[in-house]
Design a protein around this motif. Sequence first.
Motif, PDB file in Angstrom:
ATOM      1  N   ASP A  84       0.465  -1.075  -0.195  1.00 16.79           N
ATOM      2  CA  ASP A  84       0.535   0.297  -0.130  1.00 16.79           C
ATOM      3  C   ASP A  84       0.879   1.147   0.199  1.00 16.79           C
ATOM      4  O   ASP A  84       0.657   2.648  -0.549  1.00 16.79           O
ATOM      5  N   PHE A  85       1.766   1.037   0.797  1.00 20.90           N
ATOM      6  CA  PHE A  85       2.926   2.235   0.134  1.00 20.90           C
ATOM      7  C   PHE A  85       3.333   2.710  -0.503  1.00 20.90           C
ATOM      8  O   PHE A  85       3.785   3.609  -0.846  1.00 20.90           O
ATOM      9  N   GLY A  86       3.779   1.619  -1.185  1.00 19.13           N
ATOM     10  CA  GLY A  86       4.397   1.479  -2.244  1.00 19.13           C
ATOM     11  C   GLY A  86       3.356   2.247  -3.766  1.00 19.13           C
ATOM     12  O   GLY A  86       3.803   3.268  -4.302  1.00 19.13           O
ATOM     13  N   ARG A  87       2.282   1.646  -4.024  1.00 16.32           N
ATOM     14  CA  ARG A  87       1.375   1.841  -4.678  1.00 16.32           C
ATOM     15  C   ARG A  87       1.315   3.681  -4.530  1.00 16.32           C
ATOM     16  O   ARG A  87       0.727   4.552  -5.089  1.00 16.32           O
ATOM     17  N   PHE A  88       0.790   4.515  -3.054  1.00 19.67           N
ATOM     18  CA  PHE A  88       0.868   5.500  -2.928  1.00 19.67           C
ATOM     19  C   PHE A  88       1.611   6.466  -3.278  1.00 19.67           C
ATOM     20  O   PHE A  88       1.115   7.269  -3.953  1.00 19.67           O
ATOM     21  N   PHE A  89       2.882   5.978  -2.573  1.00 15.17           N
ATOM     22  CA  PHE A  89       4.257   6.743  -3.712  1.00 15.17           C
ATOM     23  C   PHE A  89       4.276   7.097  -4.442  1.00 15.17           C
ATOM     24  O   PHE A  89       4.208   7.636  -5.575  1.00 15.17           O
ATOM     25  N   THR A  90       4.259   5.526  -5.675  1.00 13.86           N
ATOM     26  CA  THR A  90       3.669   5.669  -7.164  1.00 13.86           C
ATOM     27  C   THR A  90       2.934   6.561  -7.541  1.00 13.86           C
ATOM     28  O   THR A  90       3.088   6.714  -8.462  1.00 13.86           O
ATOM     29  N   GLY A  91       1.385   6.508  -7.182  1.00  9.04           N
ATOM     30  CA  GLY A  91       0.347   7.470  -7.714  1.00  9.04           C
ATOM     31  C   GLY A  91       1.462   8.833  -7.395  1.00  9.04           C
ATOM     32  O   GLY A  91       0.509   9.188  -8.451  1.00  9.04           O
ATOM     33  N   TYR A  92       1.182   9.053  -6.004  1.00  7.18           N
ATOM     34  CA  TYR A  92       1.995  10.234  -6.114  1.00  7.18           C
ATOM     35  C   TYR A  92       2.834  10.846  -7.430  1.00  7.18           C
ATOM     36  O   TYR A  92       2.463  11.825  -7.402  1.00  7.18           O
ATOM     37  N   GLY A  93       3.152   9.742  -7.142  1.00  6.99           N
ATOM     38  CA  GLY A  93       5.197  10.058  -8.374  1.00  6.99           C
ATOM     39  C   GLY A  93       4.198  10.479  -9.871  1.00  6.99           C
ATOM     40  O   GLY A  93       4.962  11.364 -10.596  1.00  6.99           O
ATOM     41  N   ILE A  94       3.313   9.343  -9.922  1.00  7.49           N
ATOM     42  CA  ILE A  94       2.816   9.574 -11.425  1.00  7.49           C
ATOM     43  C   ILE A  94       2.176  10.723 -11.509  1.00  7.49           C
ATOM     44  O   ILE A  94       1.423  11.789 -12.554  1.00  7.49           O
ATOM     45  N   ARG A  95       0.800  11.514 -10.704  1.00  4.73           N
ATOM     46  CA  ARG A  95       0.313  12.686 -10.562  1.00  4.73           C
ATOM     47  C   ARG A  95       0.632  13.670 -10.805  1.00  4.73           C
ATOM     48  O   ARG A  95       0.946  14.886 -11.435  1.00  4.73           O
ATOM     49  N   VAL A  96       2.593  14.050  -9.861  1.00  3.95           N
ATOM     50  CA  VAL A  96       3.659  14.945 -10.360  1.00  3.95           C
ATOM     51  C   VAL A  96       3.406  15.267 -11.813  1.00  3.95           C
ATOM     52  O   VAL A  96       3.511  16.207 -12.097  1.00  3.95           O
TER      53      VAL A  96
END
Length: 83
Positions: free
Chosen positions: A14-26
């Motif tokens: 979940d932690f990895g998915r959150f930061f991956t999603g955040y990076g893609i949004r940026v």
Amino acid sequence: MVSPLLLKDPYSLDFGRFFTGYGIRVISYVVPIYIAEIAPKNLRGGLATTNQLMIVIGASVSFLIGIVITWRQLALAVDRASF
């Protein structure tokens, strides 16, 4: 990138998915602005459209590949391709 098969804790995934999603949004926010800033006026619309088109094609190919193989195989393929 850490392989999903090595992680046993669901919170790590979940932690990895959150930061991956955040990076893609940026990246999805910054890249079109960067293209608009550096592109010549006559190419600006075409380059912005091409950027969006490549994002959609990449997601579509990922979904199509997901029909044939499991999510673990897809994750491992991406993990190995990043080296």
